[in-house]
Design an enzyme around this catalytic site. Structure first.
Site, PDB file in Angstrom:
ATOM      1  N   ASP A 776     -53.612 -12.552  46.034  1.00  0.00           N
ATOM      2  CA  ASP A 776     -53.929 -13.404  46.945  1.00  0.00           C
ATOM      3  C   ASP A 776     -54.857 -13.892  47.522  1.00  0.00           C
ATOM      4  OD1 ASP A 776     -52.846 -14.659  49.495  1.00  0.00           O
ATOM      5  OD2 ASP A 776     -53.865 -13.262  50.630  1.00  0.00           O
ATOM      6  N   LYS A 780     -57.654 -16.624  46.269  1.00  0.00           N
ATOM      7  CA  LYS A 780     -59.073 -17.747  47.396  1.00  0.00           C
ATOM      8  C   LYS A 780     -59.909 -17.939  46.784  1.00  0.00           C
ATOM      9  CE  LYS A 780     -56.464 -15.877  51.459  1.00  0.00           C
ATOM     10  NZ  LYS A 780     -56.369 -14.502  52.079  1.00  0.00           N
TER      11      LYS A 780
END
Ligand code: ADP
Ligand code: ASP
Ligand code: MG
Length: 920
Positions: A776, A780
């Site tokens: 995750d 980003k």
């Protein structure tokens, strides 16, 4: 007096009922005066026929219905105190429509309103109780088609009024009303019987019959007012209002005869409160007639003019004149003011809140009309008056060039076409002469300046006769080819846009046609009167409501009305819906931003709405009205409404298939707002094409919440880039979960224990490996890297996973959590080493722009570094740039959680609104 009463009783067709007059305990004096000599009157209503002796329709006089007043009556005449009519603004006129007097309770309310009105003098015009006029017409229809049921239908009418009278009245008042009612009903029965036998009703018979509803409602209302201790008289307006029939099934008031009649009537009935019948009148030959359907508004306006009243208030069942028919128009608004011309145009073109002929009588004397809602006294209503008054009172309204829209359905267009028409004088006259000959009403006309064709609209039911008349009138021209055709286009509607000076204001008609074009509505004909108050278009009947909504919303909705489709009402999606619900009214009122959620879709079901889902109830509505999810249908619905100018899809999922649709949506002009990272961190070519598309079009794509939830990270980065700064490095703690874990991984605590605590507190994904794997964070990093101009794929980012290698394949989260303590040693060691060096461990993502690289890893920071001082699940992001080289620009704050993430999405939606032109 007694002798007259006796005379009437004797000669009446129903001798058992004395002919009462509610204005007096017994007979009214005026009857005596005018019947000072023997004269005919139809059936048993002598009071109708006083002026010159009202006569029955030709051939209907009957000796059994004659009345002769005796000489004694004349002496009574002398005792009447003559009073002169005090005209002027001490009078206020009210008109109560059928719904206002529809039940006994409503009649009581009307009486209350009249009593409370503090005007010095009041003239009140009433319609028949609602539906009664229709019932009366039905009696005629039944009788003339020899349907015996007219008798039963008349009983229903009797029963309705008997019941209402019992609810409202008692004692003498009740008795006198009921006796009059029975007398009237008996007479009607006789008359209907005659119609039944003849199989035909003349117009004057019909008018006589249908006007009874008003006679009864006016009498009942006046008796209720009297019962309240207020002296009042009721007026049978057939004694006062004189009108001339015209060829077009209308009537024209004869003001001087009516004035005379009124003065006479008033001299005999001087009263400060008068309850007058709407709708009915007499011809100069004293034949009862009507002002035609819905004519009570017209009655009130004529009365207003005769009395030179201060104002005429028309009470009905809506808050005033709406910008479009509230039954058809999308979110029509109440108009505070209208000029006489605007009101006329609106009513002529179908706004039946006001009879079109109501305007002319009052306009002459500048008497304002107020339309008010009897069921909502707090609404101020709509004021119709001279534009100069509006200018003083309502500057803003005057600036609104388009006031309203009205429609007329069931029309057909007739197109007379041919080269032989150009330059030939008299063609139009011949065409409309033929139309007139069949008695058809032309509603609009349009002729191209080439004179190649003349086209006009007539009611559908008249078009056959019109076409035949034209074919025969122009037979020769058609045969010779001078006219190519007389074509009929059936199933049309008229849409009229009305507004003072609208048509002369540049851009207004362009906007109108643009709105129609956007809704894919084909305009068949256009007319714009020289008055410039009106632009009329003819469209297909089936397009009418769509067209009305399209043009109405274009002029009346906020420019920043956005139709939104919410995908994924999970934790974040539903929090966003709650935030939208709470903020909607402030946004609308203060910022003119109108956000409408037209659809909500989850993986299983969807809820669609035509005008916007009530966000306080979306969960119940979904349960009640939800349908099986279908993304294509959903998008089509949200984008296909034709009346809201902007569409946005808000994707609150983390689904890559949904993200795969963005390209298509942006191409269609649908704006996209999302916290879903899949599109921006997916394959590079897809990302690049999405961004290119966004740049080429005026469609917007916002994704602030993909990084740091509601924190301004993408926007800060964009701000730096757009103002010419150069990004050197972006380094940050991008995961709220990992932030929490490392902020608490200290003082000798075991890593697994902190992970368990974070899981317990709800900071982790259901399977904590999703956080600990670092993917995750890597997404980003790739989003920020690409935003900074680096062309990297997700696979280019090395990620240090915190999931011990042997546990990556554990079947369940539970098993993983059980096994994790076995691997605590690994991280405890790193933590101790850092501690010993006066440092902390932090799990960070880094975009190294200078070296075109990205990485996700555990790093050590000095205890005085900003990254070392975080609390809870805060995110922190440091931008090192050419301008912020020694001291990086730091953004810090809670970077996870439904509230802040939804807040981030919400602020993107508002950013979209401001790009679309919302005020700042
Ligand atoms: P009344 O019986 O009081 O005369 P009407 O039925 O004749 O009442 O007129 C009121 C109705 O007109 C309203 O209930 C409304 O549905 C309809 N209407 C049509 N167009 C408009 C409009 N533009 N503004 C307000 N009402 C309208
Ligand atoms: N009662 C009449 C009608 O229904 C007149 C009116 O109500 O305006 O047409
Ligand atoms: Mg009406």
């Amino acid at each position: 007096m007694a002798s007259l009463s006796a005379a009437i009783s004797r000669s009446s067709s129903s001798p058992c009922f004395p002919p009462p007059n509610p204005n007096t305990a017994s007979l009214s004096h005026h009857r005596n005066i005018f019947h000072s000599q023997c004269r005919a009157f139809p059936l048993s209503r002598p009071s109708l026929f006083l002026r010159k002796g009202l006569t029955l329709p030709p051939g209907r006089e009957s000796s059994s219905t004659r009345i002769c007043a005796s000489v004694a009556d004349v002496s009574l005449n002398l005792s009447v105190e003559e009073k002169q009519l005090p005209k002027g603004d001490t009078w206020s006129v009210h008109k109560f429509g059928g719904t206002c007097v529809g039940t006994s309770q409503r009649i009581k309310n009307v009486a209350d309103i009249i009593i409370k009105d503090d005007s010095e003098r009041k003239l009140v015009v009433v319609s028949a109780m609602s539906k009664v006029t229709d019932m009366m017409y039905d009696l005629i229809n039944k009788a003339q088609s020899r349907d015996e049921n007219y008798v039963a239908a008349l009983d229903v009418v009797l029963e309705k009024h008997t019941q209402t009278a019992h609810d409202l009245l008692d004692g003498d008042h009740l008795a006198s009303f009921l006796s009059q009612l029975h007398q009237d009903i008996n007479n009607l029965k006789a008359m209907l019987r005659a119609i039944y036998i003849a199989g035909h009703a003349t117009e004057s018979f019909t008018d006589f019959v249908v006007g009874h509803g008003e006679l009864w409602s006016a009498q009942m209302l006046s008796l209720v007012i009297r019962k309240n201790g207020v002296d009042c008289k009721w007026m049978d307006t057939r004694e006062v209002l004189i009108v001339n029939p015209t060829s077009s099934n209308q009537v024209d008031p004869d003001y001087s005869l009516s004035q005379e009649g009124l003065e006479k009537w008033y001299s005999l009935n001087p009263a400060k409160v008068i309850i007058a019948t709407g709708f009915i009148a007499s011809t100069p030959q004293n034949i009862p007639t009507t002002l035609k359907r819905d004519g009570s508004d017209f009655s009130a306006a004529i009365m207003g003019a005769l009395f030179r009243a201060r104002q005429v208030t028309i009470w009905t069942d809506v808050d005033g004149v709406f910008s479009a028919d509230p039954r058809k128009g999308f979110e029509a608004v109440i108009l505070k003011t209208l000029s006489y011309q605007e009101a006329w145009e609106m009513s002529y073109f179908g706004a039946n809140v006001l009879h079109p002929r109501t305007i002319i009588p009052v306009m002459r004397y500048g008497i304002p009309i107020i339309i008010r809602n009897i069921f909502n006294l707090s609404a101020p209503g709509t004021k119709i008056c001279h534009p100069s008054v509006i200018e003083d009172e309502d500057k803003q309204d005057l600036q609104n060039f388009v006031k309203g829209f009205a429609t007329i359905d069931n029309l057909a267009l007739v197109n007379v076409e041919g080269t032989g028409m150009a330059g030939v004088p008299g063609t139009a006259s011949a065409i409309f002469g033929a139309v007139k000959d069949v008695g058809a009403n032309v509603i609009m006309i349009s002729q191209a300046s080439s004179e190649h064709s003349v086209c006009f609209a007539v009611p559908e039911k008249e078009v056959k006769a019109v076409a035949e008349a034209l074919q025969s009138r122009f037979r020769q021209a058609l045969d010779a080819g001078r006219l190519s055709q007389v074509a009929v286009v059936p199933n049309c509607s008229i849409l009229a846009a009305v507004g003072q000076k609208m048509a002369s204001t540049p851009g207004v008609s362009a906007t109108l046609f643009n709105a129609l074009a956007k809704a894919s509505i084909n305009v068949r004909a256009i007319a714009q009167g020289c008055s410039e108050y009106n632009i009329t278009v003819v469209i297909k009947r089936e397009d009418c409501i769509k067209a009305l909504r399209a043009v109405h919303s274009r002029f009346y909705l906020s420019r920043t009305t956005i139709a939104m489709g919410i995908i994924g009402p999970g934790l974040i999606g539903s929090t966003l819906l709650d935030q939208l619900r709470d903020q909607a009214s402030v946004l609308k009122e203060e910022f003119n931003i109108d956000l409408r959620v037209m659809g909500i879709i989850s993986s299983k079901s969807m809820l669609l709405s035509e005008s916007g889902i009530d966000l306080a109830r979306w969960r119940e509505l979904r349960d009640e009205k939800g349908e099986v999810a279908n993304l294509d249908k959903f998008v089509h619905h949200v984008h296909g409404n034709h009346f809201i100018p902007n569409t946005a899809i808000v994707d609150c999922t983390s689904d890559s298939i949904i993200a795969g649709h963005y390209n298509d949506w942006l191409r269609k002009g649908i704006h996209v707002v999302t916290p879903n990272k899949k599109a921006n961190s997916g394959p590079l070519d897809q990302y690049l094409s999405l961004r290119a598309l966004q740049r080429q079009s005026y469609t917007h794509y916002f994704y602030e919440a993909t990084v740091g939830a509601g924190l301004p990270i993408i926007s800060t980065l964009r701000g730096l880039l757009e103002t010419g700064d150069r990004i050197l490095q972006i380094e940050g703690i991008f995961s709220g979960t990992l932030s929490y874990i490392f902020n608490n991984f200290k003082d000798g605590r075991a890593f697994s224990e902190v992970v368990a605590e974070a899981k317990e507190a709800g900071y982790t994904e259901p399977d904590p490996r999703d956080d600990l794997s670092g993917t995750d964070v890597a997404r980003k990093v790739i989003i920020l890297a690409r935003e900074s101009g680096l062309k990297l794929e997700l696979s280019d980012i090395p990620v240090e996973s915190l999931v011990p290698e042997p546990l990556r394949d554990c079947a369940s989260a539970q098993e993983f959590m059980q096994q994790l303590p076995k691997f605590d040693q690994l991280l405890s060691k790193k933590q101790e080493e850092a501690e010993n060096a006066g440092e902390v461990l932090r799990y960070v993502g880094v975009v190294d722009v200078t070296n075109k690289k990205g990485t996700v890893e555990l790093r050590r920071y000095k205890k005085d570094h900003p990254f070392a001082h975080l609390s809870g699940s805060d995110n922190i992001i440091a931008f090192t740039t050419r301008r912020y080289q020694n001291q990086p620009l730091i953004v810090r704050g809670p970077g996870a959680g439904a509230q802040v993430t939804a807040g981030g999405i919400f602020s993107d939606i508002l950013r979209l609104a401001s790009y679309l032109g919302a005020p700042s």
